[in-house]
Design an enzyme around this catalytic site. Sequence first.
Site, PDB file in Angstrom:
ATOM      1  N   ARG A 240       0.838  -1.202   0.000  1.00  0.00           N
ATOM      2  CA  ARG A 240       0.000   0.000   0.000  1.00  0.00           C
ATOM      3  C   ARG A 240       0.872   1.251   0.000  1.00  0.00           C
ATOM      4  O   ARG A 240       1.879   1.315   0.710  1.00  0.00           O
ATOM      5  CB  ARG A 240      -0.947  -0.005   1.209  1.00  0.00           C
ATOM      6  CG  ARG A 240      -1.933  -1.146   1.145  1.00  0.00           C
ATOM      7  CD  ARG A 240      -3.079  -1.038   2.128  1.00  0.00           C
ATOM      8  NE  ARG A 240      -3.834  -2.288   2.123  1.00  0.00           N
ATOM      9  CZ  ARG A 240      -4.762  -2.613   1.218  1.00  0.00           C
ATOM     10  NH1 ARG A 240      -5.082  -1.754   0.269  1.00  0.00           N
ATOM     11  NH2 ARG A 240      -5.375  -3.783   1.261  1.00  0.00           N
ATOM     12  N   ASP A 241       0.442   2.215  -0.820  1.00  0.00           N
ATOM     13  CA  ASP A 241       1.170   3.479  -0.895  1.00  0.00           C
ATOM     14  C   ASP A 241       1.077   4.188   0.457  1.00  0.00           C
ATOM     15  O   ASP A 241       0.027   4.211   1.096  1.00  0.00           O
ATOM     16  CB  ASP A 241       0.576   4.367  -2.000  1.00  0.00           C
ATOM     17  CG  ASP A 241       1.508   5.502  -2.389  1.00  0.00           C
ATOM     18  OD1 ASP A 241       2.028   5.479  -3.517  1.00  0.00           O
ATOM     19  OD2 ASP A 241       1.721   6.407  -1.547  1.00  0.00           O
ATOM     20  N   ILE A 242       2.182   4.756   0.887  1.00  0.00           N
ATOM     21  CA  ILE A 242       2.235   5.405   2.199  1.00  0.00           C
ATOM     22  C   ILE A 242       1.418   6.702   2.214  1.00  0.00           C
ATOM     23  O   ILE A 242       0.995   7.163   3.276  1.00  0.00           O
ATOM     24  CB  ILE A 242       3.719   5.657   2.603  1.00  0.00           C
ATOM     25  CG1 ILE A 242       3.865   5.706   4.111  1.00  0.00           C
ATOM     26  CG2 ILE A 242       4.294   6.883   1.931  1.00  0.00           C
ATOM     27  CD1 ILE A 242       5.293   5.575   4.592  1.00  0.00           C
TER      28      ILE A 242
ATOM     29  N   ASN B 110       4.276   6.386 -13.759  1.00  0.00           N
ATOM     30  CA  ASN B 110       4.894   7.694 -13.967  1.00  0.00           C
ATOM     31  C   ASN B 110       6.322   7.504 -14.469  1.00  0.00           C
ATOM     32  O   ASN B 110       7.030   6.605 -13.994  1.00  0.00           O
ATOM     33  CB  ASN B 110       4.905   8.491 -12.658  1.00  0.00           C
ATOM     34  CG  ASN B 110       3.500   8.817 -12.176  1.00  0.00           C
ATOM     35  OD1 ASN B 110       2.638   9.158 -12.974  1.00  0.00           O
ATOM     36  ND2 ASN B 110       3.272   8.696 -10.881  1.00  0.00           N
TER      37      ASN B 110
ATOM     38  N   HIS C  11       7.212   1.038 -11.167  1.00  0.00           N
ATOM     39  CA  HIS C  11       6.085   0.552 -10.361  1.00  0.00           C
ATOM     40  C   HIS C  11       4.787   0.971 -11.018  1.00  0.00           C
ATOM     41  O   HIS C  11       4.700   1.997 -11.679  1.00  0.00           O
ATOM     42  CB  HIS C  11       6.157   1.070  -8.925  1.00  0.00           C
ATOM     43  CG  HIS C  11       6.363   2.547  -8.818  1.00  0.00           C
ATOM     44  ND1 HIS C  11       7.596   3.135  -9.003  1.00  0.00           N
ATOM     45  CD2 HIS C  11       5.504   3.550  -8.559  1.00  0.00           C
ATOM     46  CE1 HIS C  11       7.481   4.448  -8.860  1.00  0.00           C
ATOM     47  NE2 HIS C  11       6.210   4.731  -8.595  1.00  0.00           N
TER      48      HIS C  11
HETATM   49  P1  AMP Z   1       5.949   7.815  -8.259  1.00  0.00           P
HETATM   50  O1  AMP Z   1       5.682   9.285  -8.108  1.00  0.00           O
HETATM   51  O2  AMP Z   1       5.201   7.198  -9.384  1.00  0.00           O
HETATM   52  O3  AMP Z   1       7.433   7.509  -8.291  1.00  0.00           O
HETATM   53  O4  AMP Z   1       5.337   7.144  -6.961  1.00  0.00           O
HETATM   54  C1  AMP Z   1       6.071   6.868  -5.800  1.00  0.00           C
HETATM   55  C2  AMP Z   1       5.077   6.532  -4.736  1.00  0.00           C
HETATM   56  O5  AMP Z   1       5.746   5.922  -3.661  1.00  0.00           O
HETATM   57  C3  AMP Z   1       4.335   7.758  -4.157  1.00  0.00           C
HETATM   58  O6  AMP Z   1       2.936   7.622  -4.403  1.00  0.00           O
HETATM   59  C4  AMP Z   1       4.672   7.708  -2.678  1.00  0.00           C
HETATM   60  O7  AMP Z   1       3.597   8.084  -1.855  1.00  0.00           O
HETATM   61  C5  AMP Z   1       5.063   6.244  -2.483  1.00  0.00           C
HETATM   62  N1  AMP Z   1       5.946   5.967  -1.362  1.00  0.00           N
HETATM   63  C6  AMP Z   1       7.046   6.646  -0.994  1.00  0.00           C
HETATM   64  N2  AMP Z   1       7.628   6.072   0.077  1.00  0.00           N
HETATM   65  C7  AMP Z   1       6.876   4.985   0.382  1.00  0.00           C
HETATM   66  C8  AMP Z   1       6.949   3.966   1.388  1.00  0.00           C
HETATM   67  N3  AMP Z   1       7.929   3.940   2.320  1.00  0.00           N
HETATM   68  N4  AMP Z   1       5.994   3.001   1.406  1.00  0.00           N
HETATM   69  C9  AMP Z   1       4.987   3.027   0.505  1.00  0.00           C
HETATM   70  N5  AMP Z   1       4.874   3.943  -0.479  1.00  0.00           N
HETATM   71  C10 AMP Z   1       5.796   4.918  -0.533  1.00  0.00           C
END
Ligand code: AMP
Length: 114
Positions: A28-30, A86, A99
């Site tokens: 899950r996204d943080i 992205n 991702h």
């Molecule tokens: P992107 O902008 O496509 O690179 O997405 C990176 C995603 O990673 C963002 O939506 C962040 O909220 C998420 N993210 C960053 N750190 C963590 C973490 N420790 N655990 C889960 N998601 C994270």
Amino acid sequence: MPTLFEKIIAGEIPADIVHRDERCIAFRDIRPRAPTHILIVPNKVIPTANDIADEDEALVGHLFTVARELARREGIAANGYRLIINCNQHGGQEVYHLHLHLIGGQPLGPMICP
Ligand code: AMP
């Protein structure tokens, strides 16, 4: 330098993991942008969509079949959801390890804000 996601794959940083297999992990996204916001991440280090090799076709396809299954498990398949990758600065990429975002659970609005 290993990325944050490599550290999550290695178990060095905690995450709310919802799926793991020999090719990818999903957690899950943080900072969830919707009730369901899951990141599906290949174990293989592929920094961006630009770096997907021909030999990665099956792996990238696997990310989508995992997304389909997670959407079903989350109960968002019928109403619908969005899958996002992205890429680089204009794409708003923050973590340079490929991702797939699975986002849903509410109407998501226009694909790109005007
Ligand atoms: P992107 O902008 O496509 O690179 O997405 C990176 C995603 O990673 C963002 O939506 C962040 O909220 C998420 N993210 C960053 N750190 C963590 C973490 N420790 N655990 C889960 N998601 C994270």
